[in-house]
Write a protein that holds these residues in place. Structure first.
Motif, PDB file in Angstrom:
ATOM      1  N   ARG A 108       0.806  -1.221   0.000  1.00  0.00           N
ATOM      2  CA  ARG A 108       0.000   0.000   0.000  1.00  0.00           C
ATOM      3  C   ARG A 108       0.845   1.280   0.000  1.00  0.00           C
ATOM      4  NH1 ARG A 108      -5.157  -1.116   4.073  1.00  0.00           N
ATOM      5  NH2 ARG A 108      -6.152  -2.741   2.822  1.00  0.00           N
ATOM      6  N   HIS A 109       2.148   1.126   0.096  1.00  0.00           N
ATOM      7  CA  HIS A 109       3.024   2.306   0.102  1.00  0.00           C
ATOM      8  C   HIS A 109       4.129   2.189  -0.950  1.00  0.00           C
ATOM      9  CE1 HIS A 109       1.119   2.493   4.085  1.00  0.00           C
ATOM     10  NE2 HIS A 109       1.325   3.797   4.029  1.00  0.00           N
ATOM     11  N   PRO A 110       3.746   2.047  -2.222  1.00  0.00           N
ATOM     12  CA  PRO A 110       4.767   1.941  -3.268  1.00  0.00           C
ATOM     13  C   PRO A 110       5.621   3.194  -3.393  1.00  0.00           C
ATOM     14  CG  PRO A 110       2.581   2.274  -4.217  1.00  0.00           C
ATOM     15  CD  PRO A 110       2.373   2.003  -2.760  1.00  0.00           C
ATOM     16  N   HIS A 111       5.104   4.327  -2.884  1.00  0.00           N
ATOM     17  CA  HIS A 111       5.872   5.575  -2.923  1.00  0.00           C
ATOM     18  C   HIS A 111       6.941   5.612  -1.835  1.00  0.00           C
ATOM     19  CE1 HIS A 111       2.658   5.961  -0.053  1.00  0.00           C
ATOM     20  NE2 HIS A 111       3.212   7.038   0.484  1.00  0.00           N
ATOM     21  N   GLN A 124      -3.793  13.060  -2.877  1.00  0.00           N
ATOM     22  CA  GLN A 124      -3.437  12.087  -3.907  1.00  0.00           C
ATOM     23  C   GLN A 124      -3.088  10.755  -3.271  1.00  0.00           C
ATOM     24  OE1 GLN A 124      -3.561  12.309  -7.344  1.00  0.00           O
ATOM     25  NE2 GLN A 124      -3.213  10.112  -7.137  1.00  0.00           N
ATOM     26  N   GLN A 125      -2.427  10.796  -2.119  1.00  0.00           N
ATOM     27  CA  GLN A 125      -2.088   9.569  -1.425  1.00  0.00           C
ATOM     28  C   GLN A 125      -3.349   8.831  -0.982  1.00  0.00           C
ATOM     29  OE1 GLN A 125       0.363   7.687  -1.133  1.00  0.00           O
ATOM     30  NE2 GLN A 125      -0.634   6.271   0.291  1.00  0.00           N
ATOM     31  N   TRP A 129      -4.419   5.197  -2.173  1.00  0.00           N
ATOM     32  CA  TRP A 129      -4.703   4.187  -1.136  1.00  0.00           C
ATOM     33  C   TRP A 129      -6.039   3.505  -1.416  1.00  0.00           C
ATOM     34  CZ3 TRP A 129      -2.071   2.712   3.400  1.00  0.00           C
ATOM     35  CH2 TRP A 129      -2.812   2.039   4.352  1.00  0.00           C
ATOM     36  N   GLU A 130      -7.042   4.295  -1.779  1.00  0.00           N
ATOM     37  CA  GLU A 130      -8.363   3.730  -2.049  1.00  0.00           C
ATOM     38  C   GLU A 130      -8.342   2.828  -3.275  1.00  0.00           C
ATOM     39  OE1 GLU A 130     -10.747   3.706  -0.079  1.00  0.00           O
ATOM     40  OE2 GLU A 130      -9.998   5.189   1.350  1.00  0.00           O
ATOM     41  N   ALA A 135      -8.632  -2.736  -5.237  1.00  0.00           N
ATOM     42  CA  ALA A 135      -8.058  -3.913  -5.908  1.00  0.00           C
ATOM     43  C   ALA A 135      -8.007  -5.097  -4.951  1.00  0.00           C
ATOM     44  CB  ALA A 135      -6.661  -3.583  -6.423  1.00  0.00           C
ATOM     45  N   GLU A 136      -7.689  -4.824  -3.674  1.00  0.00           N
ATOM     46  CA  GLU A 136      -7.662  -5.898  -2.675  1.00  0.00           C
ATOM     47  C   GLU A 136      -9.055  -6.487  -2.477  1.00  0.00           C
ATOM     48  OE1 GLU A 136      -6.046  -4.080   0.767  1.00  0.00           O
ATOM     49  OE2 GLU A 136      -3.990  -4.045   0.017  1.00  0.00           O
TER      50      GLU A 136
END
Length: 286
Positions: A108-111, A124-125, A129-130, A135-136
């Motif tokens: 959830r934190h690819p950044h 934007q984060q 996240w949503e 997708a999950e």
């Protein structure tokens, strides 16, 4: 009694997480464990888990930092208890719980942990996240917009989460004005309720709209109500103290006297708040 090879760990004040896990294992040992702990299952422990989470929130709300360590420990123990019962059933271990959470946070934190840039706004984060959570949910075959909103959440919190989900697909009032209009409408319907079942239904509708109003105003309704509870408690204690100074108890008083003392307590709080805002006196500890 035969000594357990893990006794040294259990009595090690610096044993950390392995010590806590071993203590839980011993508490649930079928032959030498604690009868109460052995009697428990997921459903009987769940209410304690919820209670401990609220006690963490309460310590934070009161800024009782000296208590927070202990409350967080109580909450951690709940996770350990559930994981021990799961391991006994061959479902999963505590390490798997930790690994699952670690995997989720990394995904959830690819950044932070991946190749995406971390130069993005908080809004934007939240949007990213949503998308990841959507997708999950899809991977879990949760197709409905409201699927996956836990039934066991406190009712006000669940109302806000349901409304947030609906709002993402455009099912929402455009501003607080429409919500307040609906609030007035629901209050009138409650006034006109003709029997207990009808009154309960209309009261629920009114609370649901109140939760929606809180969402539009970016207010946490649970926190707002906790603060209102604390204020009521504080002012009622002032009434009790004032009556005690008169040699009386609340049951010896009447509504008129207690209401006047309530107004006095309210006036004192407002004066103290104004003084603090003006920097003329220190923050009260009461």
């Amino acid at each position: 009694m035969t000594l357990d090879p893990h006794d040294d760990l259990i009595h090690d004040p610096k044993g950390g997480m392995p010590r806590l896990l071993e203590i839980m294992r011993r508490l649930r040992h079928p032959e030498t464990g604690c009868p109460w702990d052995l009697e428990q299952d997921f459903s009987t422990i769940a209410p304690y888990t919820i209670e401990e989470a609220y006690e963490v929130a309460d310590a934070i709300e009161r800024e009782a930092w000296g208590e927070l360590k202990g409350e967080l420990g109580d909450l951690l123990f709940q996770s350990v208890f559930h994981a021990q019962m799961a391991e006994e059933r061959g479902l999963f271990s505590f390490d798997e719980v930790a690994d699952t959470m670690s995997d989720k946070m990394v995904a959830r934190h690819p950044h932070v942990f991946g190749d995406e840039s971390n130069e993005k706004s908080p809004d934007q984060q939240v949007a990213d996240w949503e998308k990841i959570k959507a997708a999950e949910r899809a991977a879990k075959a949760e197709k409905g917009v409201l699927d996956g909103v836990a039934m066991g959440l406190p009712a006000l919190l669940r109302a806000v989460k349901l409304q947030n989900r609906a709002a993402r697909v455009g099912f929402d009032w455009p501003s607080t004005d429409e919500v307040i209009d609906k609030l007035i409408e629901e209050a009138q319907e409650l006034r006109e309720a003709t029997d207990p079942d009808h009154a309960e239904e209309e009261f629920g509708d009114l609370l649901f709209v109140m939760a929606n109003l809180a969402r539009h105003m970016k207010i946490d309704p649970e926190q707002a109500l906790r603060r209102a509870n604390a204020k009521f408690t504080r002012r009622f204690k002032s009434i009790e103290a004032a009556l005690e100074a008169r040699g009386k108890r609340p049951e010896d008083s009447d509504l008129a006297e207690m209401d006047a003392l309530w107004d006095e307590a309210k006036a004192v709080e407002k004066a103290q708040k104004s003084a603090r805002a003006n920097g003329t006196q220190p923050e009260s500890n009461s």
